[in-house]
Structure formats: structure tokens, C-alpha cells
Enzyme design. Structure first.
Site, PDB file in Angstrom:
ATOM      1  CE1 TYR A  71      -4.936  -0.793  -4.032  1.00 26.51           C
ATOM      2  CE2 TYR A  71      -2.905  -0.770  -2.734  1.00 26.51           C
ATOM      3  CZ  TYR A  71      -3.815  -1.446  -3.533  1.00 26.51           C
ATOM      4  OH  TYR A  71      -3.616  -2.783  -3.829  1.00 26.51           O
ATOM      5  CB  THR A  74      -2.489  -5.338  -1.168  1.00 26.81           C
ATOM      6  OG1 THR A  74      -1.196  -4.755  -1.041  1.00 26.81           O
ATOM      7  CG2 THR A  74      -3.495  -4.375  -0.546  1.00 26.81           C
ATOM      8  CG  ASP A  75       2.520  -6.178   0.864  1.00 27.39           C
ATOM      9  OD1 ASP A  75       1.915  -5.302   0.200  1.00 27.39           O
ATOM     10  OD2 ASP A  75       3.731  -6.426   0.693  1.00 27.39           O
ATOM     11  CD  GLU A  76       0.572  -0.668  -0.968  1.00 27.00           C
ATOM     12  OE1 GLU A  76      -0.102   0.333  -0.697  1.00 27.00           O
ATOM     13  OE2 GLU A  76       1.289  -0.751  -1.975  1.00 27.00           O
ATOM     14  CE  LYS A 112      -7.131  -4.698  -2.574  1.00 28.97           C
ATOM     15  NZ  LYS A 112      -7.856  -5.374  -3.702  1.00 28.97           N
TER      16      LYS A 112
END
Ligand code: NAD
Ligand code: DAU
Length: 352
Positions: A160, A135-137, A164
Site C-alpha cells: 500500500y 499519506t505519512d506511511e 502511494k
């Protein structure tokens, strides 16, 4: 005939991906392994569940025996790891579950696939690949300008995104240390059919349709970069086929919007097309999310230039299709909110 092990295929993106692949190819086998957490719903796959090239296995990616049994039984060529705890708000209340599935589960998949794909030291069966759906997060948060590149240092803020990012680093270590054949994709926010109604867009659509309050965190000016889920699925298919081993690919379409703009768009679409009594007065500004990332913005130049991918669905078309999908699938939403998909699972597979 290639065999794909899809983990988390009963969730939002995983189920869209399975449907996309089954419709596109008739010469592949897809095995969907899912724990069926609150976010996994086999009703998402009812149109294809009888397809001879599709099989569902109820298992946890952290379960060593169950995953090894799959590798013993099937000649797996690709792993596409969607399985994850995916909601930031839940991670703030319960980080441990995120560490278990998102980190330990990924390591378990890596170890078992490495064992079954090894043909010699640091040599693996031809054509096999482990694709991590990240994810870009993991990059953290941007100011008013600039973008996330594949080379941007990881700086996750929520439990979260930290889980990741940890998985991404382990995967990179397996490539650096063992030459294990991996790719990582980092996509921006997805929207579309079958998204669990805890996430911004489906939550707002369904609350508006039911005249419930629309809770906007903080000042509503946080920015997300939205991509229609089918475009994400097409990018994943391409990275599987053409992605250079060991590479990371950002996926996004330069479609940044503030949260309040998204919510206002949904209200006005529903007011105009469905229910004239739905008003912006339903919008309520509520306490901000802890550690709320301000802005995400993906630079997708690498996947554009190296693999020739580009998003095909404009936001206007995608969001209308999505709202219409929720309107036409009210029973899906009802089953979700009543936990009825568990009964659906029992009916189809005869166990819990
Ligand atoms: P989701 O929460 O809708 O689905 C997750 C699926 O994983 C569910 O079916 C769930 O039952 C399953 N699962 C959870 N724990 C499991 C376990 N231990 N073993 C087996 N299955 C398990 O998530 P999503 O939105 O479809 O996201 C899928 C992946 O894509 C995630 O890895 C997420 O980090 C990533 N991602 C999501 C977005 C987005 O906007 N939704 C964007 C970029 C990347
Ligand atoms: O960027 C990719 C990520 O997008 C994925 O990795 C995650 O799995 C996915 O959940 C999503 O994370 P976000 O936190 O960006 O998505 P969410 O839909 O939870 O929130 C989007 C924005 O809307 C965020 O700024 C918080 C805000 N929000 C969210 C909810 C649920 C609200 O203002 N009100 C809400 O009720």
C-alpha cells in the site's frame, strides 16, 4: 464558479470532505467520481446528494475514456485525488489492485488533466491544481524519537505505502518536468464518522458493541498519530486555496498513541456510557501484521507556519464524537456489513 473533481468521494475521507465543502461554500461545483469498491458507499452522502452543486459519476480513475469524457463535459478547475485502495492488510494479500488504482489511476488523472489544462508548452490554465491526498506511511517507520518531515526520504514498507509513494514520485516528476500545478499532502491516521470498519478504530468500536473479540496485532505497542477527519478536510481546503505550487505539506497534530491505549480507551468509554458488560477481556493479542511499521509521527510545522492551519478537535472530543456517531448510526454499519449500500445505489441511480 470553481469546479472540483473529487475522486474517491464515496469513501471515508472523501465523503467527509464533500460534506464539509458543500456546507462551507455555495459557489462551487463538486463532481464525485468513484468506482464504488467495497469501501465506497453513497449512503455517506445521502444528506447532500440532491444539492444542485453536487454530482456523482460512477467510474474508475483508471478508465481513460470515462475520465476524458468528464473533462470534455465539465470545466474542471481542481482535482482532489482521494481514490485509492487504502487498507494495508488488503495490500499484503493483493498488491496488484493497489498498483492499478493507486499508481496507474493517478497517472491517468495526471495525463488527462494535463491535456485539458495545457494552454501552451508547460503553461496551464490559470488557477487549476492537482492535489494528491497522500499519506505519512510513505516515509516508512520511526524509532522511539524523531518525526517525519516533508524532506524525510521515502521508505515505504507495505505494498500500500509503496504504491502511494510511487504516485507521489510520479506527481513530483510532472511538476519537475512539465511544471504541472500540483500539491501533495501527507496526513497521519484519520478517524471519525463513516470510516469503513476494517480500520482499527471503527473495527474496535463495532466489535466491542457486539461483544466480539478485539484483535490487537503483536504486542499492541505500535504507535499511530491520530487526526480527526474534519481537521484533515480543513487542511485540504487550505492547501487547495493557498498551497504553493509544487509543495508537499505534512498534516498532523502531534497526537501519538499506542494501539493498545486506543483499544482500552474505546472499551472503557463503551463500558461507562453504553454497556457495562463490555470488558477488557475481549482484547486478544493476535499474530502481528507482516512488516508492521512501529511508529508514525508527523512534524506539521510547515503547514502550521506557512498556511496557518492547526487541528481544532482534541483526541478526547474527537474519539467520543466518533464512538457516539457509530452508536447513533447502527443501520449504516448494518448496511455496510450486509452489502446493502449496493441496493441504496440502485435505488438512487437505477443501475449497478
Ligand atoms: P477509503 O478506502 O475509505 O475510500 C477510498 C475510495 O476510493 C472509495 O470510495 C472507493 O470506492 C474509491 N476507489 C477505489 N478505487 C477506485 C478507482 N479505481 N476509481 C475510483 N474510485 C476508486 O479511503 P480513505 O481512508 O477515505 O482514504 C482516502 C485517501 O486518503 C487515500 O488516498 C488514502 O491513501 C489517503 N489517506 C488516508 C488516511 C486514513 O487514515 N484513512 C490517512 C492519510 C491519507
Ligand atoms: O497513516 C496513515 C494511514 O493510516 C493511511 O494511509 C491508511 O490508508 C490507513 O488505513 C491507515 O493505515 P494503518 O495501517 O495505520 O491503519 P489501520 O487502522 O489498519 O491500523 C492502525 C494500527 O492498528 C496498526 O498499527 C495496525 C493495528 N491494528 C489494526 C487492525 C485493523 C490492530 O492491532 N488490529 C486490527 O484489527
Amino acid at each position: 464558479m470553481k469546479t472540483f473533481l473529487i475522486t474517491g468521494g464515496a469513501g471515508f475521507i472523501g465523503s467527509n470532505f464533500i460534506q464539509y465543502m458543500i456546507k462551507k461554500y455555495n459557489n462551487i461545483n463538486l463532481i464525485n467520481v468513484d468506482k464504488l469498491t467495497y469501501a465506497g458507499n453513497l449512503e455517506n452522502l445521502k444528506d447532500i446528494e440532491k444539492n444542485k452543486n453536487y454530482k456523482f459519476i460512477h467510474a474508475d480513475i483508471c478508465d481513460k475514456v470515462a475520465i476524458e469524457n468528464i473533462f470534455k463535459q465539465y470545466n474542471i478547475d481542481y482535482i482532489v485525488n482521494f481514490a485509492a485502495e487504502s487498507h494495508v492488510d488488503r495490500s499484503i494479500n493483493d498488491p496488484e489492485t493497489f498498483v492499478k488504482t493507486n499508481i496507474e489511476g493517478t497517472v491517468n488523472l495526471l495525463n488527462i488533466s494535463k491535456k485539458y489544462w495545457s494552454v501552451d508548452e508547460d503553461v496551464y490554465r490559470d488557477g487549476c491544481k492537482f492535489l494528491q491526498i497522500s499519506t505519512d506511511e510513505v516515509y516508512g517507520s520511526l524509532g522511539k524519537t524523531g518525526y517525519f518531515f516533508e524532506t524525510t526520504p521515502l521508505c515505504p514498507h507495505s505494498p500500500y505505502s509503496a504504491s502511494k509513494a510511487s504516485a507521489d514520485l510520479i506527481i513530483k516528476a510532472y511538476f519537475d518536468t512539465y511544471k504541472f500545478p500540483v500539491n501533495i499532502t501527507r496526513c497521519s491516521n484519520n478517524y471519525g464518522p463513516y470510516q469503513f470498519p476494517e480500520k482499527l478504530i471503527p473495527l474496535m468500536i463495532n466489535n466491542a458493541l457486539n461483544h466480539k473479540n478485539l484483535p490487537v496485532y503483536g504486542d499492541g505497542l505500535n504507535i499511530r498519530d491520530w487526526l480527526y477527519v474534519e481537521d484533515h478536510c480543513k487542511a485540504i481546503d487550505l492547501v487547495l486555496k493557498k498551497g504553493k505550487i509544487g509543495e508537499i505539506y505534512n498534516i498532523g497534530g502531534h497526537n501519538e498513541r499506542t494501539n493498545i491505549d486506543i483499544v482500552k480507551f474505546i472499551v472503557s468509554y463503551i463500558k461507562e456510557n453504553v454497556d457495562v458488560s463490555v470488558e477488557e477481556s475481549l482484547i486478544k493479542f493476535v499474530k502481528d501484521r507482516k512488516g508492521h511499521d512501529k511508529r508514525y509521527g508527523i512534524c506539521p510545522d510547515k503547514i502550521y507556519n506557512d498556511l496557518g492551519w492547526k487541528p481544532e478537535t482534541t483526541f478526547d472530543v474527537g474519539i467520543k464524537t466518533t464512538i457516539d456517531w457509530y452508536l447513533n448510526n447502527k443501520s449504516w454499519m448494518k448496511n455496510i456489513t450486509n452489502g446493502q449500500y449496493k441496493n441504496y445505489y440502485k435505488r438512487i441511480y437505477g443501475e449497478n
